[in-house]
Design an enzyme around this catalytic site. Sequence first.
Site, PDB file in Angstrom:
ATOM      1  N   GLU A 196      -7.322  21.820 -17.228  1.00  0.00           N
ATOM      2  CA  GLU A 196      -6.266  21.681 -15.905  1.00  0.00           C
ATOM      3  C   GLU A 196      -6.490  20.533 -14.672  1.00  0.00           C
ATOM      4  O   GLU A 196      -6.049  19.529 -14.228  1.00  0.00           O
ATOM      5  CB  GLU A 196      -7.173  23.238 -14.994  1.00  0.00           C
ATOM      6  CG  GLU A 196      -6.020  24.092 -15.533  1.00  0.00           C
ATOM      7  CD  GLU A 196      -7.017  25.245 -15.649  1.00  0.00           C
ATOM      8  OE1 GLU A 196      -6.347  26.423 -16.395  1.00  0.00           O
ATOM      9  OE2 GLU A 196      -8.228  25.488 -14.626  1.00  0.00           O
ATOM     10  N   LYS A 242     -13.764  36.214 -18.335  1.00  0.00           N
ATOM     11  CA  LYS A 242     -12.849  35.114 -18.546  1.00  0.00           C
ATOM     12  C   LYS A 242     -13.633  33.631 -19.128  1.00  0.00           C
ATOM     13  O   LYS A 242     -14.993  33.761 -19.158  1.00  0.00           O
ATOM     14  CB  LYS A 242     -12.799  34.495 -17.480  1.00  0.00           C
ATOM     15  CG  LYS A 242     -12.174  35.721 -16.314  1.00  0.00           C
ATOM     16  CD  LYS A 242     -10.449  35.769 -16.400  1.00  0.00           C
ATOM     17  CE  LYS A 242      -9.950  34.878 -15.968  1.00  0.00           C
ATOM     18  NZ  LYS A 242      -8.067  34.118 -16.104  1.00  0.00           N
ATOM     19  N   HIS A 285      12.530  23.731 -23.774  1.00  0.00           N
ATOM     20  CA  HIS A 285      12.161  24.507 -22.973  1.00  0.00           C
ATOM     21  C   HIS A 285      10.816  26.437 -22.386  1.00  0.00           C
ATOM     22  O   HIS A 285      11.435  26.989 -22.273  1.00  0.00           O
ATOM     23  CB  HIS A 285      13.248  25.514 -22.895  1.00  0.00           C
ATOM     24  CG  HIS A 285      14.593  24.874 -23.397  1.00  0.00           C
ATOM     25  ND1 HIS A 285      15.817  23.342 -22.336  1.00  0.00           N
ATOM     26  CD2 HIS A 285      15.641  23.746 -24.473  1.00  0.00           C
ATOM     27  CE1 HIS A 285      16.771  22.553 -22.968  1.00  0.00           C
ATOM     28  NE2 HIS A 285      16.209  23.102 -24.593  1.00  0.00           N
ATOM     29  N   SER A 343     -15.609  32.844 -14.343  1.00  0.00           N
ATOM     30  CA  SER A 343     -15.343  32.854 -13.664  1.00  0.00           C
ATOM     31  C   SER A 343     -16.362  34.001 -12.621  1.00  0.00           C
ATOM     32  O   SER A 343     -17.840  34.585 -13.748  1.00  0.00           O
ATOM     33  CB  SER A 343     -14.361  34.435 -13.557  1.00  0.00           C
ATOM     34  OG  SER A 343     -14.368  35.105 -12.524  1.00  0.00           O
TER      35      SER A 343
END
Length: 506
Positions: free
Chosen positions: A287, A280, A155, A274
């Site tokens: 992804e 970043k 979970h 980024s």
Amino acid sequence: MSGESDGTVVRRDRFSGGPARSFLSSMDADHRIFAADLAVDRAHVVMLAEQGVVDDDEAATILSALDSVEDAGFDALPEGEDVHEAIETAVVERVGPVGGKMHTARSRNDEVATCIRARLREDVLAALDAVIALRTALADVAEAEADTVMPGYTHLQPAQPTTVAHWALSYEGTLARDTSRLLDAFGRTNQSPLGAAAFAGTTFDVDRERTADLLGFDGVVANSMDASASRDFLLETVAALSSVAVTCSGLAEDVVLFANRGFVELSDDYSSTSSIMPQKKNPDTLELVRATAGDAVGAYTSLATTLKGLPRAYNRDLQRATPHAWDTADDVTDAVEVAAGAVATAEWPAEELEAAAGEGFSTATGVADALAATGMPFRTAHEIVALAAEQSDDADGSNALPESHASDGVSGEHSADLVAVDAAAREVTGKPLSELADPEVVAAALDPVTNVAQRDSAGGPAPDAVRDALDDVRVELAADEAEVADHEEALAAAADDLAAEVAAYE
Ligand code: ARG
């Protein structure tokens, strides 16, 4: 242009010049089966000559025209509704009406089905190579990180400590079944429909086994209506590829989450930055791997919906079914390759992972097991540890019970948890922990490293259990690799044999 009396030319003039011309055309997608169609043409012509349907001289003329069409390349093909028609036209342009004999005893219906199967089997083998490379990368991670303890989740909450190796082998196991699904799909794709003609067979004495053999197929699709009409091999292959994509999407999601928590360091090659936030380092590659499942499942849905309810035998709907398989094969293979690269180059910070593995009382199940091992009912043990965990939580989750309460002889970072277990044991049973169990054993269960090492049941995360599992994984990987290599060699050998048969006519 020669061949004015040829039926092909008449048909094209009459039907293919209207406003729907480009709507009807599959030429763009057919680039993918250009080489396959040339092979199918060659095998068919060789067989026709062997069966005496065309003369050897005629076969030689057609085969040399096919060589010339191949040399000129796909982009030099004349216009046509599809690659099959365009190649035939190109042959007739080169050698005149005799070129029209190439299409004796076949139809574009069995021809296209054969081309798709011939090409798709190669794409399936490429996908298999990629999946096996990813499995190998995961096995290598398991070998290197067998002792690297990390948090495990259910979970998405900290559940029990595990190891990086156990995590890696969990995906290897799923991908091993995906491999088997792809190999199954390969076997049923690698069957020849050629000789089925439009769907109803032919009056010519064709040798279907011979063309199947010349093209490296393992057999023929027996029923000629089935052979021309069926695309279940597309559906099955896209389903197997979708399964791979879904597996990889979970792996990608895990790595994205791990990266978020500082549990894994991706190599720069598999990260992006980024355009505005210089600090970043983003896991964009994973992804995109995660998103590929959307494309694959979308393609499966499109394909299944296109095929659903199609009547026998051939319907032009089938033309729009095929590209879903090409797109899925390319997208999934690319995604798997990227996932393999990201996994192979990632680093696992052992200290951070071990510290995180002990957080949130995630050793609780091991402590309950240790209490139950003394003969206490597991339900009572569960109650004690749940209460201890609750007290830990109340203390801001930070082992804040006073150190002076620590049980004698147990020191270190988990002593406060031990105090909490002792307090809970008194509350639930009225007895101190020391009367119920050896505090040393309970302390070992509280430590993530010993906690994991104790879970050495088959397939479990204990380093020894993972090393045993890894031995089996390596054996299975080698067997799958050998099976794929056998298929690749068989296809290459068939291509060589076909080339030699063709050369004998020239
Ligand atoms: N281009 C077609 C396809 O991809 C094959 C040709 C069969 N066409 C026909 N009208 N029977 O399915």
